[in-house]
Design an enzyme around this catalytic site. Structure first.
Site, PDB file in Angstrom:
ATOM      1  CB  THR A   1       8.339  66.597  -7.733  1.00  0.00           C
ATOM      2  OG1 THR A   1       8.171  65.186  -7.523  1.00  0.00           O
ATOM      3  CG2 THR A   1       7.177  67.158  -8.553  1.00  0.00           C
TER       4      THR A   1
ATOM      5  CB  ALA B   1       1.416  63.132 -12.551  1.00  0.00           C
TER       6      ALA B   1
ATOM      7  CB  THR C   1      -4.869  55.783  -3.030  1.00  0.00           C
ATOM      8  OG1 THR C   1      -4.614  55.230  -1.741  1.00  0.00           O
ATOM      9  CG2 THR C   1      -5.448  57.178  -2.804  1.00  0.00           C
ATOM     10  CG  ASP C   2      -5.805  51.576   0.214  1.00  0.00           C
ATOM     11  OD1 ASP C   2      -5.109  52.608   0.153  1.00  0.00           O
ATOM     12  OD2 ASP C   2      -5.421  50.539   0.805  1.00  0.00           O
ATOM     13  CD  GLU C   3      -3.136  56.307   1.914  1.00  0.00           C
ATOM     14  OE1 GLU C   3      -3.145  57.379   2.529  1.00  0.00           O
ATOM     15  OE2 GLU C   3      -2.087  55.704   1.605  1.00  0.00           O
TER      16      GLU C   3
ATOM     17  CE1 TYR D   1      -1.578  60.592  -2.311  1.00  0.00           C
ATOM     18  CE2 TYR D   1      -2.402  59.067  -0.639  1.00  0.00           C
ATOM     19  CZ  TYR D   1      -1.960  59.305  -1.929  1.00  0.00           C
ATOM     20  OH  TYR D   1      -1.901  58.276  -2.838  1.00  0.00           O
TER      21      TYR D   1
ATOM     22  CB  SER E   1      -5.529  66.042  -2.778  1.00  0.00           C
ATOM     23  OG  SER E   1      -4.575  64.993  -2.662  1.00  0.00           O
ATOM     24  CE  LYS E   2      -4.372  59.710  -5.904  1.00  0.00           C
ATOM     25  NZ  LYS E   2      -3.638  59.891  -7.191  1.00  0.00           N
TER      26      LYS E   2
ATOM     27  CG  LEU F   1       6.888  51.049   6.719  1.00  0.00           C
ATOM     28  CD1 LEU F   1       7.207  51.849   7.979  1.00  0.00           C
ATOM     29  CD2 LEU F   1       5.743  50.072   7.009  1.00  0.00           C
TER      30      LEU F   1
ATOM     31  N   PRO G   1      12.037  54.336  12.833  1.00  0.00           N
ATOM     32  CG  PRO G   1      11.739  56.267  11.526  1.00  0.00           C
ATOM     33  CD  PRO G   1      12.569  55.025  11.642  1.00  0.00           C
TER      34      PRO G   1
ATOM     35  NE  ARG H   1      -1.447  52.514   5.968  1.00  0.00           N
ATOM     36  CZ  ARG H   1      -2.149  52.905   7.040  1.00  0.00           C
ATOM     37  NH1 ARG H   1      -2.934  52.051   7.678  1.00  0.00           N
ATOM     38  NH2 ARG H   1      -2.056  54.157   7.469  1.00  0.00           N
TER      39      ARG H   1
ATOM     40  CG  ASN I   1       2.602  50.259   9.951  1.00  0.00           C
ATOM     41  OD1 ASN I   1       2.310  49.800   8.845  1.00  0.00           O
ATOM     42  ND2 ASN I   1       2.095  51.392  10.421  1.00  0.00           N
TER      43      ASN I   1
HETATM   44  P1  NAD Z   1       5.735  58.967  -6.561  1.00  0.00           P
HETATM   45  O1  NAD Z   1       5.696  60.094  -5.594  1.00  0.00           O
HETATM   46  O2  NAD Z   1       6.815  57.966  -6.484  1.00  0.00           O
HETATM   47  O3  NAD Z   1       5.794  59.567  -8.052  1.00  0.00           O
HETATM   48  C1  NAD Z   1       5.011  60.655  -8.457  1.00  0.00           C
HETATM   49  C2  NAD Z   1       5.558  61.165  -9.793  1.00  0.00           C
HETATM   50  O4  NAD Z   1       4.706  62.236 -10.253  1.00  0.00           O
HETATM   51  C3  NAD Z   1       6.970  61.742  -9.687  1.00  0.00           C
HETATM   52  O5  NAD Z   1       7.765  61.257 -10.763  1.00  0.00           O
HETATM   53  C4  NAD Z   1       6.768  63.256  -9.817  1.00  0.00           C
HETATM   54  O6  NAD Z   1       7.870  63.923 -10.413  1.00  0.00           O
HETATM   55  C5  NAD Z   1       5.524  63.309 -10.703  1.00  0.00           C
HETATM   56  N1  NAD Z   1       4.767  64.567 -10.551  1.00  0.00           N
HETATM   57  C6  NAD Z   1       4.388  65.162  -9.380  1.00  0.00           C
HETATM   58  N2  NAD Z   1       3.725  66.306  -9.647  1.00  0.00           N
HETATM   59  C7  NAD Z   1       3.652  66.403 -11.003  1.00  0.00           C
HETATM   60  C8  NAD Z   1       3.064  67.353 -11.884  1.00  0.00           C
HETATM   61  N3  NAD Z   1       2.410  68.439 -11.421  1.00  0.00           N
HETATM   62  N4  NAD Z   1       3.177  67.154 -13.229  1.00  0.00           N
HETATM   63  C9  NAD Z   1       3.842  66.076 -13.719  1.00  0.00           C
HETATM   64  N5  NAD Z   1       4.418  65.147 -12.924  1.00  0.00           N
HETATM   65  C10 NAD Z   1       4.317  65.307 -11.583  1.00  0.00           C
HETATM   66  O7  NAD Z   1       4.296  58.275  -6.493  1.00  0.00           O
HETATM   67  P2  NAD Z   1       3.898  56.739  -6.680  1.00  0.00           P
HETATM   68  O8  NAD Z   1       4.044  56.039  -5.385  1.00  0.00           O
HETATM   69  O9  NAD Z   1       4.544  56.203  -7.900  1.00  0.00           O
HETATM   70  O10 NAD Z   1       2.329  56.885  -6.939  1.00  0.00           O
HETATM   71  C11 NAD Z   1       1.812  57.031  -8.267  1.00  0.00           C
HETATM   72  C12 NAD Z   1       0.304  57.172  -8.198  1.00  0.00           C
HETATM   73  O11 NAD Z   1      -0.262  56.015  -7.592  1.00  0.00           O
HETATM   74  C13 NAD Z   1      -0.177  58.366  -7.374  1.00  0.00           C
HETATM   75  O12 NAD Z   1      -1.284  58.938  -8.025  1.00  0.00           O
HETATM   76  C14 NAD Z   1      -0.581  57.751  -6.043  1.00  0.00           C
HETATM   77  O13 NAD Z   1      -1.606  58.513  -5.441  1.00  0.00           O
HETATM   78  C15 NAD Z   1      -1.101  56.399  -6.498  1.00  0.00           C
HETATM   79  N6  NAD Z   1      -0.997  55.311  -5.504  1.00  0.00           N
HETATM   80  C16 NAD Z   1       0.184  55.052  -4.870  1.00  0.00           C
HETATM   81  C17 NAD Z   1       0.265  53.985  -3.975  1.00  0.00           C
HETATM   82  C18 NAD Z   1       1.571  53.640  -3.286  1.00  0.00           C
HETATM   83  O14 NAD Z   1       1.570  52.750  -2.427  1.00  0.00           O
HETATM   84  N7  NAD Z   1       2.679  54.248  -3.623  1.00  0.00           N
HETATM   85  C19 NAD Z   1      -0.863  53.209  -3.708  1.00  0.00           C
HETATM   86  C20 NAD Z   1      -2.059  53.496  -4.374  1.00  0.00           C
HETATM   87  C21 NAD Z   1      -2.110  54.545  -5.274  1.00  0.00           C
HETATM   88  P1  TYD Z   2       3.570  54.988   4.116  1.00  0.00           P
HETATM   89  O1  TYD Z   2       4.592  54.150   3.428  1.00  0.00           O
HETATM   90  O2  TYD Z   2       3.852  56.451   4.313  1.00  0.00           O
HETATM   91  O3  TYD Z   2       2.211  54.762   3.311  1.00  0.00           O
HETATM   92  P2  TYD Z   2       0.693  55.246   3.669  1.00  0.00           P
HETATM   93  O4  TYD Z   2       0.730  56.266   4.717  1.00  0.00           O
HETATM   94  O5  TYD Z   2       0.261  55.801   2.339  1.00  0.00           O
HETATM   95  O6  TYD Z   2      -0.032  54.002   4.068  1.00  0.00           O
HETATM   96  O7  TYD Z   2       3.271  54.369   5.543  1.00  0.00           O
HETATM   97  C1  TYD Z   2       2.834  53.024   5.695  1.00  0.00           C
HETATM   98  C2  TYD Z   2       2.537  52.803   7.164  1.00  0.00           C
HETATM   99  O8  TYD Z   2       3.779  52.905   7.892  1.00  0.00           O
HETATM  100  C3  TYD Z   2       1.615  53.862   7.762  1.00  0.00           C
HETATM  101  O9  TYD Z   2       0.752  53.234   8.713  1.00  0.00           O
HETATM  102  C4  TYD Z   2       2.558  54.812   8.472  1.00  0.00           C
HETATM  103  C5  TYD Z   2       3.712  53.919   8.902  1.00  0.00           C
HETATM  104  N1  TYD Z   2       5.024  54.570   8.975  1.00  0.00           N
HETATM  105  C6  TYD Z   2       5.781  54.483  10.145  1.00  0.00           C
HETATM  106  O10 TYD Z   2       5.366  53.871  11.154  1.00  0.00           O
HETATM  107  N2  TYD Z   2       7.011  55.089  10.179  1.00  0.00           N
HETATM  108  C7  TYD Z   2       7.505  55.780   9.121  1.00  0.00           C
HETATM  109  O11 TYD Z   2       8.636  56.343   9.221  1.00  0.00           O
HETATM  110  C8  TYD Z   2       6.720  55.850   7.911  1.00  0.00           C
HETATM  111  C9  TYD Z   2       7.215  56.609   6.709  1.00  0.00           C
HETATM  112  C10 TYD Z   2       5.485  55.222   7.896  1.00  0.00           C
END
Ligand code: NAD
Ligand code: TYD
Length: 338
Positions: free
Chosen positions: A36, A83, A126-128, A151, A154-155, A191, A206, A215, A250
């Site tokens: 994606t 994914a 996720t913790d969310e 989001y 859905s998780k 962020l 922003p 966080r 933040n």
């Molecule tokens: P990301 O958005 O960077 O990567 C998601 C990947 O999934 C991408 O490579 C995308 O191409 C692939 N993808 C999306 N839809 C797909 C589908 N239908 N089939 C196959 N591949 C698909 O996400 P991330 O930050 O690496 O997060 C990975 C996982 O960890 C997620 O499940 C997210 O909910 C969870 N998570 C993320 C964080 C965080 O801080 N980023 C924290 C806790 C949990």
């Molecule tokens: P983000 O990285 O989107 O993670 P999550 O929403 O999953 O915690 O955002 C982290 C925090 O930063 C969240 O409180 C929203 C805030 N934020 C901003 O203030 N400005 C921004 O442009 C973005 C993307 C996030």
């Protein structure tokens, strides 16, 4: 171990595959990713070219025929499902793909794994899913699920399906719930990499609302080690919280970024808040510490400096991942908030 990793071209998946290929050269990994806007095959191009134990498959976790055929063809023993559609702001703009990939996709993985009699599925959550905290207290694994964004809803839906597959079919599914990750290869909509880009370009940073949302930040390798522990040592049906012991507002995060890059704080610009914005996340990960030996190793200031260094040394990667779709969403989203 023969592993199917999904979403391995995203941020955490890429770091996980890199870590596992170096820690366990005897494991083999197939990476199924739809590529994606957030997925970048380039992030693992070196492994694709040189590593016999790594293989990329372009495709969708919502395609049961494809998932089943990969499980069979590669004699897969366990799946780690990263994914997902992962950006809260995009889920506010358009929830449908989140329900489709994060709920239906997770169910497809579970069902194909069940039919194949797979040893284990590790589902990355996720913790969310717990919603928001007031100024005190921590999320534990028994905190009720109370998601506030499309989001996180859905998780949470996927987490409940994992539970159902454990209870109904006796499957071995482990769910991990981690706090906010940062580090190399994070897509610049989140962020920390977004603020890096803005600060480098000397553009306004922003900050939503009053900037006092909190966080708990974890360096991505620490999360990946937690996932490895869940995969190798987790209790069947177990749910594990992971956190970084690094609660920050933040504003703290943004100020740290400006200080590392030697930029003026007057670049901070308060913009219209995110609707349904969770105020505070903080994790109690005592269970993962006790049962798995999980412990985050890097403190936030070390981790942030390391991350900034990585972005400075990988400007080509940063440029490549900013596709037309990325620019379109970022343009309209921030225009509406300013
Ligand atoms: P990301 O958005 O960077 O990567 C998601 C990947 O999934 C991408 O490579 C995308 O191409 C692939 N993808 C999306 N839809 C797909 C589908 N239908 N089939 C196959 N591949 C698909 O996400 P991330 O930050 O690496 O997060 C990975 C996982 O960890 C997620 O499940 C997210 O909910 C969870 N998570 C993320 C964080 C965080 O801080 N980023 C924290 C806790 C949990
Ligand atoms: P983000 O990285 O989107 O993670 P999550 O929403 O999953 O915690 O955002 C982290 C925090 O930063 C969240 O409180 C929203 C805030 N934020 C901003 O203030 N400005 C921004 O442009 C973005 C993307 C996030």
């Amino acid at each position: 171990m023969r592993l199917l990793v999904t979403g391995g071209c995203g941020f955490i998946g890429t770091n996980f595959i890199r870590l596992m290929r170096s820690a366990h050269p005897d494991w083999s990994i197939v990476n199924l990713d739809l590529l994606t806007y957030a997925g970048n095959r380039l992030s693992l191009a070196d492994l694709e070219a040189e590593d016999q134990g790594y293989r990329f498959e372009h495709g969708d976790i919502r395609d049961p025929k494809l998932v089943s055929s990969l499980l069979e063809e590669h004699h897969i023993e366990a799946v780690v499902n990263f994914a997902a559609e992962s950006h809260v702001d995009r889920s506010i703009d358009n929830p449908a793909p989140f329900i489709s990939t994060n709920v239906q996709g997770a169910q497809t993985i579970l069902e194909c794994a069940r039919r194949a009699g797979l040893a284990r599925v590790v589902h990355i959550s996720t913790d969310e899913v717990y919603g928001t905290l007031g100024p005190q207290g921590l999320f534990t694994e028994s905190t009720p699920l109370a998601p506030n964004s499309p989001y996180s809803a859905s998780k949470a839906g996927a987490d409940l399906l994992c539970r159902a597959y454990v209870e109904t079919y006796g499957m071995d599914v482990v769910v991990t719930r981690c706090s906010n990750n940062y580090g190399p290869y994070q897509f610049p909509e989140k962020l920390i990499p977004l603020m890096y880009l803005k600060a480098q370009a000397v553009e306004p940073l922003p900050v939503y609302g009053d900037g006092m949302n909190i966080r708990d930040w974890i360096y991505v390798d620490d999360h990946c080690r937690g996932v490895e522990l869940a995969l190798t040592k987790g209790r069947p049906g177990g749910i594990y919280n992971f956190g970084g012991n690094a609660e920050k507002t933040n504003l703290d995060v943004v100020r740290s970024m400006l200080s590392i890059l030697d930029r003026n704080e007057n670049l901070i610009t308060f913009v219209t808040d995110r609707p349904g914005h969770d105020r505070r996340y903080a994790m109690d990960f005592a269970l993962a510490a006790e049962e798995l030996g999980f412990e985050p190793s890097l403190d936030f200031s070390q981790g942030l400096r390391k991350t900034v260094e990585w972005y400075k040394n990988n400007t080509d990667w940063l440029e490549t991942v900013q596709s037309g779709e990325y620019r379109r969403f970022m343009g309209t989203w921030y225009e509406e908030r300013s």
